[in-house]
Each structure stands twice: as C-alpha cells, then as structure tokens.
Design a protein around this motif. Sequence first.
Motif, mmCIF file in Angstrom:
data_model
loop_
_atom_site.group_PDB
_atom_site.id
_atom_site.type_symbol
_atom_site.label_atom_id
_atom_site.label_comp_id
_atom_site.label_asym_id
_atom_site.label_seq_id
_atom_site.Cartn_x
_atom_site.Cartn_y
_atom_site.Cartn_z
ATOM 1 N N LYS A 122 0.850 -1.198 0.000
ATOM 2 C CA LYS A 122 0.000 0.000 0.000
ATOM 3 C C LYS A 122 0.879 1.238 0.000
ATOM 4 O O LYS A 122 0.642 2.188 -0.738
ATOM 5 C CB LYS A 122 -0.855 0.009 1.271
ATOM 6 N N GLU A 149 -9.538 -3.749 -1.807
ATOM 7 C CA GLU A 149 -9.565 -2.497 -1.054
ATOM 8 C C GLU A 149 -9.337 -1.295 -1.959
ATOM 9 O O GLU A 149 -9.831 -0.205 -1.704
ATOM 10 C CB GLU A 149 -8.466 -2.503 0.017
ATOM 11 N N ASN A 150 -8.541 -1.481 -2.994
ATOM 12 C CA ASN A 150 -8.182 -0.347 -3.848
ATOM 13 C C ASN A 150 -8.417 -0.700 -5.312
ATOM 14 O O ASN A 150 -7.516 -1.174 -5.995
ATOM 15 C CB ASN A 150 -6.712 0.028 -3.618
ATOM 16 N N LYS A 192 -6.664 -9.366 -2.006
ATOM 17 C CA LYS A 192 -7.243 -8.569 -0.935
ATOM 18 C C LYS A 192 -6.983 -7.095 -1.179
ATOM 19 O O LYS A 192 -7.868 -6.247 -1.012
ATOM 20 C CB LYS A 192 -6.644 -9.016 0.405
#
Lengths: 306, 414, 274
Positions: free
Chosen positions: B333, B351-352, B347
């Motif tokens: 991230k 999220e992004n 995952k």
Amino acid sequence: MSSFHSRRPRSLRSAHRYRLLFLLPILVDIVIVFVYPLYTNITMSFEKYGIAAFVSGRAPFVGLKNYIDVFSNPLMGKTVVNTILFTVGSIALQFILGMLLALFFKRRFAGSQLLRTLLLIPWLLPLIVSATTFRWMFDHTNGIINQFLQNLHLISQPLGWLITPNLALLSVIVTNIWIGIPFNMVLLYGGLVSIPEEYYEAASIDGANGVQSFWYITIPSLREIITIVLMLGLIYTLKVFDVIRVLTGGGPANSTQILSTWSYALSFTDLSFGQGAAVGNVLIAVSLIFSMIYLRVAKITTGPAR
Amino acid sequence: MKKRTFLFVVAILFSGLTLPVFAGGQKEGGTSAGQAVTLTEMDYWGGDPGNSAMKAYIASFEAAHPNIKVERTTVPFGNLLSKALTQAASHSLPDILELDNPDLQAFASTGALAPLDSFANIDKSKYYAGPLSTVTYEGKLYGLPVGNNDLAIIYNKKMFADAGLTPPKTWEDLLADAKALTHGTTYGFAFSAPTTEELTWQFEPWLWTAGGTLRHIDSPESISALKLWVTMVQKGWASKSVLNWEQANVEQQFENGYAAIQENGPWQLPLLKKSGVDFGIIPIPVPKEGMSPVPPLGGEVFTIPASTPQKEKNAWTFIAWMQQPDNLIAINKAFSYIPAYIPAAQKLVQENPLLNVFADELKTGRARTLNLGQNYPKVSQIVWSAVQAALAGTATPEDAFKQAQQQIDQALKE
Amino acid sequence: MAKQGGKRWILLSVGVIIVVVMLFPLYWAIVGSLKTNNQIFAIPATIFPPTPTFQSYLTAFTTEGRDLLSSLIISAGTVVLALLIAAPAAFALAHFRFRLTAAVIIALLLAQMIPPVILANSMYVIFNRVGLLNSYLGLIIADSALAIPFAVLILRAYMQSIPWELPEAAFVDGANDIVTFIWIIVPISRSAIITAGLFTFLFAWGDFLFALTMITKPGIEPITLGLFSFIGNFSQQWNDVMATAIIASIPAAILLVVAQKYIAAGLMAGSLKG
C-alpha cells in the motif's frame, strides 16, 4: 649556487636520510592514489572480467581481447569523435572567453575586484548542482533558455537542447565551458597584470593599435601561461564525467558519449569491467602523453630555485 | 593575522576534530554475539514513498522482534548495483540486499546470493508465476519480491469527454486519440524514453504485446512497436522531450495538463489522486483486437547475500515477516505496488479498485530477464540507444533495429 | 575628468551584465528552491517564483542538517590532514635534493588524471581490509589522499621562491630541519598554506564519489549524498534538491568572499612554477 650538500658538515650528511621522512607520507599517498589503482586497472583490462569475476576476484587472462573488442566496437569511432569535439570545443571557448574576461578586468574600475570574485562561483559549486540546473535550463518544453530565445524572437520553435543528437553535444559543451571559464580567467588575468606597462607605452608611441599590441606584445609575453592553461584544461576536461551523466546520460543515442562516460557505461551498465578498464587505460595513456608535453613546457626543476 | 593566533586556530581546529573523527569507525559486517542481533540492510529508497515505507516496516519489524535491530543504508538508485558489486568483491555485502528485479539474475550468477530453500519452505503455487520467475535462477529461489508493478495507460477523463472520445483499445485507436487531443501546449500522448533502462522498460509493453522480443529486435513485430512510438513523436502527438523525460516527468506533464494520455505505473497513484485530475486507467492498447497486453514486471526484491548460515537465517526472518499477508499488504500500500503473493494481491485490489488494471496485467506480465538472464543489461542498453536514434530521427526504425540486432548478436557471443 | 568617470560607469555596467549572465544558473537554482515541484515544471517557466516558499529549505535543513555537520567535519579534517602531509613534502621537494624529486612530481601530476571511479573502487578494497569504512577518519584519509597532490604542487611552487638564506641562517645557528620548518617556513608560507587549505576544503566539501563508496552504514553521510535522497527512481523532489544544493554551496561562497585574494594567488603558483 653551490650545492647545499657540499657545504654541509660531515655529521649532517646522515641527516639527509631522515629528510626522506618528510617525503614518506606522500610516497605512501602516491602508492594508494596512483600506483595501486593504475595496476588494478591495467591488469583488469587484460582479463575477461565479468560480474562473476568482479565478485570472486578470479578472471581468465585474455591478452589483448578487450582492447580489440573495444576498438572494433562501432561505438568507439563515435565516442572518440565526441571526445575530441567535446574537449576541443570546451577548451577553445573556455580559453577565449577567459581571455576576453581577463582583458576586460585588466582595466581597473570600481567594483572590478568584487565582480571578478563573483565570477569564480561557477568553479566552486558542486558539479551535481551545476549540471542539474543546466539540465532544467536546457529543457525543451519548460527550459528558461528556450523561453528567452523565443521571447527575443531569436528562434520560433523551442530547440531540443538535450534531446537532439547534435545539439545535445553542444549543450554539454556549453555547460562545461561555464564551469571552466573562471579557472582560465584567473590564470590569464594574473599573467596579464604582470606584463610591464612600458611595453604597451613604447608600442603606442611607435604607432601600434590595440590589435597589434595584443598580437605582438600580449600573446608572446603570455606564451608560457597560455600553454599551461591549455594543458591543464585539456587534462581536466578529459576527466569530465559527472556533468554528462547528469545532463544526458551519454545520450540521446550515444551522441554525448565520450571516453570517460563510455568507460563507466561499459563497466557498470554492461557489466564488462575488462572492457571498461581498457577504455579507461586509453584515457590515461592520452593524459600521459599530454602531461609529458606539459612537463616540457613548464620546465620542471628538480632542486632549490634560484 | 599574527603567527600565534594562526597556530592557535590550527590547534583548536585540530583538537576539536579529533573527537568526532575517531568515532564511528568499524569494520564491515558483524553481528554481536549473544541474543541481540543486528541486521544490515541496503536499498535505494532514499526518497519517498519508499523511504517512509521502509522506515515503517522496519519499525514494526523491530517491535515484533525485540532482539533484532536493523541498520539500514540507502544509496541513490543509479549507484546501488555498483555499490553492491564493490561490496561483493570484498565480501562485505549487507545481510539483506534489495535489488531491482532485473538485476537479480546477474547477481545470483556470481554466487554472492544465498538460495532460499536451505532455510525456507515457500509455497510457489501461491505466487504469480511472472514475479516468481524474476527471483528464480537456475531453478532456485534467491529472493522474494517486495511487490510488483507494471505499466498501463492513464488518461484524462475530462479531455476525452470534451473531445467526445472513448478510451483506446487498439493501436489505431491510440494514434487517433492522440492526434485528436493534441492542441496548444497539450500533447496527446506522453511516455518516457531517456538514456537509461527506463526507456527499455517503457518500450517493452509495446514490443512484447506486438509479439516482438529483445533477442530478435529486427523482427517485423519488434519494428512495428518502434514505428508506433516514432509516429507519435514525428507527427507531434507526443513531445520530442520524451527523450529526456523520466517517468516522474511524464507524470508531471500529465498532472499539469500537458499530456492527455500517459504511460505509467501504479506507483503514481498517490500523486494522481492528489493532483485533482479526473483520470481513468486502461490496459496497454493492443495492435489488433483480441490480443492481450504483455507488460514488463517491475518491482524490487529482497535477497540474502551469502554468508554464515546463522546470519542468513537471521536475514530470512526479515524477509519472511514481510511476506506475511498483513505486512505485505501494508508495505505494498505504501509503495502503491501489487503483492506477488496471490491472496494478498487479491485482498489489496479489493480495497483499492484503482489497482485493478495493473493487477490484471500482472498475470500476463513477463520478467525482463526472460531468455536473456544476465545479458539483459547489455541488450537493454543496445535497444535503448537504437530506439533513441529512431525517435531522434537519425535512423529509420528498420535501420536502427537492424544495427541493434547485429550488436546484440555480437554481444551475446562474448 | 568627466570622461574618465563616464568610462568607469560603462565598464562597471558591462561588468555587471557579464556577471549577471554568468551567474544566472545560480539564480535559477535559487528560484527552483523557492518553487513547488509542479511550478518548476510549469509551462512557461517563471523567472520569479509565483508563490515563494521556504518550505524546501525547512525540509532540507531538518533532514539534511546533520549532513551539513558531517560535511564540515570531513572537510575540516581533510584540510588538516592534507596540509600536515603536503606542507612538509612540499618543503622537502622544494629545498632538498633528492634523486626522486622529478619522479615524484610526475607521479603527483598523473595521479590527478586517474578516473575517480577506479580510484574509489581501489580505495574501497584497501579501506575495507583495514576497517576504515564508515568512519570520519577513513573518509578524511580518502579525501586527503586525493587532495594532497594539488596541495603539494601549490605549496612547493611558493616555497621555491623563499630565499634560501633564511632557513640556512637558522640552520647554521644549530636548528634542525623540523624546527626550521615549523618556526620559519610555515609562517612565511602562510598565504600559500591558506590557499592550499581552501582548495582542499572545497574539494572535500563537494566530494560525492568517495562518500558514496566508503559509507555503507547510516550516520555520517555528507551533504553531497544527502542531496540524492530527494532524487528517487520514481519521484524527485527537485525543489528540495535545489534547497539542499544552495545550503551546500554556502560555505563555498563564504570562503570565496573571505579569501578571494588567496585563491587567485594560489591558482597561479601551482600551475606556473610546476
């Protein structure tokens, strides 16, 4: 002048040996800074020195193969031409501009000493700083140089200073000149102010004009200084490396690749250290030739001056 | 200045210096005996976001491993490899060495790195094949990726809407869009073609998607990719300055509105989000409908230089902990990369979603050193010089690549 | 009289124009340090920063402040060590007869021509073996090694012009060489020593390659290395780079203004007399 030795009392001749101690640290220094690196470089150039050899320290002896490969590389011709253009261009213009500035500042006027001092600043900035600033100034799209030229209507389209092969070499030369002018100026200025004023007075009485005075008085009087300025400039220019790396990396398309940058690229981009060392040695050999010339001209003396 | 004052000043200077001067000198390497362990690490993230990301990771690592301390050194990006080689030559490499992934092959071939299988059991099936191939040398794993990135097309949604265009899918689309969007100070397309590996990196998606390869750079497919670039620049739909732009400059051009379409990677997402530009991301356009993009795989890897088994094991702790899904996600991230570890990648993309296109392309991505191994840097340099020659107009694409092919053949023989 | 004054004004104006043109790149660097990153790359480039900010200087100082201290320590140390070695050597080469003299001079000249990259790597090998990496002392020795040749040449040239009668007189009085050197030669050569010291300081202050090579652990990076922390492979903070560079150039500027007389004299001595 009689020899200092012959006048010395006997008991002090043994002192001579301990005088060598004055020289000992510098001899050590010479070994570290000159003999050892030179030895490493020479041996490396005769070996097939790839990345594995770099790490293990063992490399097969291949005689002249590296030199042959390097000289038969199509890049060699281009690199040599670039080096000659870069060196001659840099030195010629550094010298001429330095001379003009020296002549200008020879006339005393209020503030001339301060101005002369300020002009030394380019020579004292870290190369990384100067090169980066020039890189911005030469930028094609937002460089200030293009902007100036366009505002003055000297060019209609922005020029690709660092991205057009021929211009790139010119841009790099210009940057190098900027860095080298102060050195030339100071040396030439020092020589100029020590020419006796009477020479010029006598000449003007005889009816000589400015150009003739320059040609027949100034230049001959400065002969030794001029030769030395040119020699030292040559030797330091051959070493130039950072400036080009920051400005263009040797590109575009090898148009600003000179022997020093090519040597680095061979070693650390291509990981062919033997070839890099070979090119490096060519450079040292060229420097050696010119330094011999310098020694002749400067007439190195080997004893106490008189 | 009086003689006495002069000598006095010299004396002060000298004495004042002796104290700090004799501090801080140590021989290379060495962890102290006993419980406390010091690991030395070297990477090239002196600037952000890498710098903060590494600092955060090391902080959390040390917190979780109270007996281990990490000493980190950063060097400039362009100097890491040469520095590592110098150290390798004198057996003074740090315990943990970060490398740009294309450099791993050459480095592993020297024997300076320790294969991971002697102290680690890694489930290779849980990793994307492409990224894993970047850390594999002669069948063994020599490191693990921090994360990976690739290249995609980022476009200015507003400019497209104003011009009534839809995002390009094929090369023809891209050329047409670039043409339509070039006006005033805005160029249709921007990419990066400086005198470094960055050029080859930016060129590879086009080269490989068209079916060309670096090994056979004079094939018609390879030349077609170069022709795409040359057309862009010659027609004025991409600035000539691409020859001196790094990807960071390309991003700036896009943010300032001087480029409608740019070729860049996921690490620019944080900047893009801050810029205020309404941007969209699409995969690299393909020559013909139905083909899939083949981007190069970027990203850095952590390796363990060969030393004592105990030190290697300690170093492995550092890497292993990073590969824990939560830590992996955190650090990716921060870098704005995509993990090579599939569960973590999935995952993170959830999220992004902006990472979607990049992550998808990762599946068809290719390691740059494929088939070339440690000869990659040499070949890359030949190719980038040739591409520059064509872009600068000093050679036609065919001639530039024909010459390059000769040089490559020669270089691979040595 | 009026004509004389008018001429001086013209000369001064021309001089100022020349200096402004020559120093423009320095101005440009300063402007860059006062802009934001995006402003630096805006089209068109602005001569004056649109919204001048000292943010970069703040960043530079807080992150690189320690590096400034490092640079100071290394440079000052280099000056001391280099002069300690160069001065006696220059004196010996100037006044004592050795068969070695010519060879030593040639070696000193040629040493300046070895490409620095080769030098740095060789030094790394030596220093690693003796454990001098990552230390101020090691870096000082490395920088001195490179600065000494030029220093010796300058000092020797100057010392050659000292009339031999002076030390000879002291010698006849019973003083030995070291005493002669310290109490007579050094004070007389003061101006040359200061010049040599200046050059040495500036060289050490601007060194990047040796620092890069000899430092493998954090802690003592000089500011030339610190500059690069703002130049990443993916993003570069150019305004911070320029601010750091300006800060890094301040000692050079100060030294220049304070000692310009010595620099000019020193440059001539080292090259002419050989």
